[in-house]
Design an enzyme around this catalytic site. Structure first.
Site, PDB file in Angstrom:
ATOM      1  N   ASP A  81      50.951  35.934  34.609  1.00 57.00           N
ATOM      2  CA  ASP A  81      51.151  35.908  36.245  1.00 57.00           C
ATOM      3  C   ASP A  81      51.134  34.238  36.500  1.00 57.00           C
ATOM      4  OD1 ASP A  81      51.121  36.867  38.888  1.00 57.00           O
ATOM      5  OD2 ASP A  81      49.005  36.816  39.103  1.00 57.00           O
ATOM      6  N   GLY A 180      44.811  36.094  48.163  1.00 58.44           N
ATOM      7  CA  GLY A 180      43.455  36.194  48.811  1.00 58.44           C
ATOM      8  C   GLY A 180      43.416  37.065  49.755  1.00 58.44           C
TER       9      GLY A 180
HETATM   10  P1  13P Z   1      46.492  39.326  45.985  1.00 56.85           P
HETATM   11  O1  13P Z   1      45.509  38.326  46.161  1.00 56.85           O
HETATM   12  O2  13P Z   1      46.854  39.663  47.519  1.00 56.85           O
HETATM   13  O3  13P Z   1      45.938  40.663  45.443  1.00 56.85           O
HETATM   14  O4  13P Z   1      47.734  39.056  45.206  1.00 56.85           O
HETATM   15  C1  13P Z   1      47.677  38.814  43.978  1.00 56.85           C
HETATM   16  C2  13P Z   1      48.972  38.318  43.219  1.00 56.85           C
HETATM   17  O5  13P Z   1      49.767  38.236  43.834  1.00 56.85           O
HETATM   18  C3  13P Z   1      48.777  38.032  41.825  1.00 56.85           C
HETATM   19  O6  13P Z   1      49.993  37.255  41.641  1.00 56.85           O
HETATM   20  O1  G3H Z   2      47.822  35.108  42.226  1.00 61.64           O
HETATM   21  C1  G3H Z   2      46.567  34.804  41.601  1.00 61.64           C
HETATM   22  C2  G3H Z   2      46.062  35.891  41.166  1.00 61.64           C
HETATM   23  O2  G3H Z   2      45.398  36.736  42.107  1.00 61.64           O
HETATM   24  C3  G3H Z   2      45.198  35.615  40.143  1.00 61.64           C
HETATM   25  O3  G3H Z   2      43.976  34.679  40.492  1.00 61.64           O
HETATM   26  O4  G3H Z   2      44.222  32.821  39.271  1.00 61.64           O
HETATM   27  O5  G3H Z   2      41.972  33.234  40.223  1.00 61.64           O
HETATM   28  O6  G3H Z   2      42.927  34.539  38.072  1.00 61.64           O
HETATM   29  P1  G3H Z   2      43.292  33.916  39.565  1.00 61.64           P
HETATM   30 ZN    ZN Z   3      50.699  35.882  42.995  1.00 63.06          ZN
END
Ligand code: 13P
Ligand code: G3H
Ligand code: ZN
Length: 308
Positions: A81, A180
């Site tokens: 991600d 968030g």
């Molecule tokens: P949320 O913060 O809305 O759960 O989104 C998560 C996200 O896009 C991770 O890449």
């Molecule tokens: O988009 C971000 C995701 O919520 C992951 O969050 O980078 O704090 O693990 P993090």
């Molecule tokens: Zn994201």
């Protein structure tokens, strides 16, 4: 059953439902998510951020996800991600992930294209698929905090050119969601007209929605009831997410709702059992809370039950 890419999942889902992509950081989160997907017979993407990789380390997350595949026989896609540079994408491709995101959304258009193209070439040569991002979401990811003023919606014409020139397999678009628990002030509003235009210019092409937690009020209330101080939280209404899932959005990212479910459960347990200090006692219901949340998403948001 080995780990799989998301290519076939997206082909099946397009226009009908969305595949849930859930962020994972530890064993209980992975077990909770996988238990829900198994019960629902739903396609599943587990995604790992740079922060998660730093927290748990690549090898632990990799082995936990491999254990989940072996234990359940589910065809799971393991995805990086928000990869911020070529190096982290390369490390995840070489380290067994089946999908990576290169997030060049903070760069100018041509730089984003060049970086994405570089990752696509490396990943495709090794059978790994690539998600890219064009347009910029507001909110908090890792240590990066993008203000509303610095965010920008995806330009549909640019999206079509970007996909054609990079060869990326899916594209994250900015249509008003943010990362968030504080997504909107006042009323929730997504730019569906823009989404429709992107889908029109990229027919059949899988789009991705980040920042797609709903921030369900009962979980915020439970956190706050047991000592939390989460104020003015607001997420994306479920009905908007369901609509996006029929409009070319094949992957919906959810992290914040898992965090809230887990934290509410742990806060409640510790408040009600102040003398307990065995982590298994509060992590067992927390894992169950993750499972219930994912099951709720699969049934009520993603519409992905029984799609395996
Ligand atoms: P949320 O913060 O809305 O759960 O989104 C998560 C996200 O896009 C991770 O890449
Ligand atoms: O988009 C971000 C995701 O919520 C992951 O969050 O980078 O704090 O693990 P993090
Ligand atoms: Zn994201």
């Amino acid at each position: 059953m080995p780990l799989v890419t998301s290519a076939e999942m997206f082909r099946k889902a397009y226009g009908k439902y969305a595949v849930g992509a859930f962020n994972v950081n530890n064993m209980e989160i992975i077990q909770g998510i996988v238990a829900a997907a198994r019960e629902e017979n739903a396609p599943l993407i587990l995604q790992v951020s740079a922060g998660a990789r730093k927290y748990a380390s690549h090898i632990y997350l990799m082995k936990l996800v491999e254990a989940a595949v072996e234990d359940t026989g589910l065809p799971i896609c393991l995805h990086l991600d928000h990869g911020e540079d070529f190096e982290i994408c390369m490390a995840c491709v070489d380290g067994g992930f089946t999908s990576v995101m290169i997030d060049g959304s903070k760069y100018p258009f041509e730089e984003n294209i060049a970086l994405t193209r570089q990752v696509v070439e490396y990943a495709h040569d090794r059978g790994v698929v690539v998600e890219a991002e064009l347009g910029r979401l507001a909110g908090v990811e890792d240590a990066i905090n993008v203000s509303a003023a610095d965010s920008s919606y995806t330009d549909p014409e640019q999206a079509a050119e970007f996909v054609q020139r990079t060869g990326c397999d899916s594209l994250a678009v900015a249509i008003g969601t943010s990362h968030g628990a504080y997504k909107f002030k006042g009323e929730a509003n997504l730019d569906f007209k823009r989404l429709e235009t992107i889908t029109f210019l990229l027919p059949g092409y899988p789009l991705v929605l980040h920042g797609a937690s709903t921030v369900l009020p009962e979980f915020v209330a439970k956190c706050n009831h047991y000592g939390g101080e989460i104020k003015d939280a607001m997420g994306v209404p479920e009905e908007m997410l369901r609509r996006a899932g029929t409009m070319g959005v094949c992957k919906i990212n959810i992290d914040t709702d898992l965090r809230l479910a887990m934290t509410a459960s742990i806060r409640e347990y510790l408040a009600l059992h102040p003398a307990d200090f065995d982590p298994r006692q509060y992590l067992r219901p927390a894992r169950e809370a993750i499972k219930n949340m994912v099951q709720h998403k699969i049934r009520n948001v993603l519409n992905s039950s029984n799609q395996l």
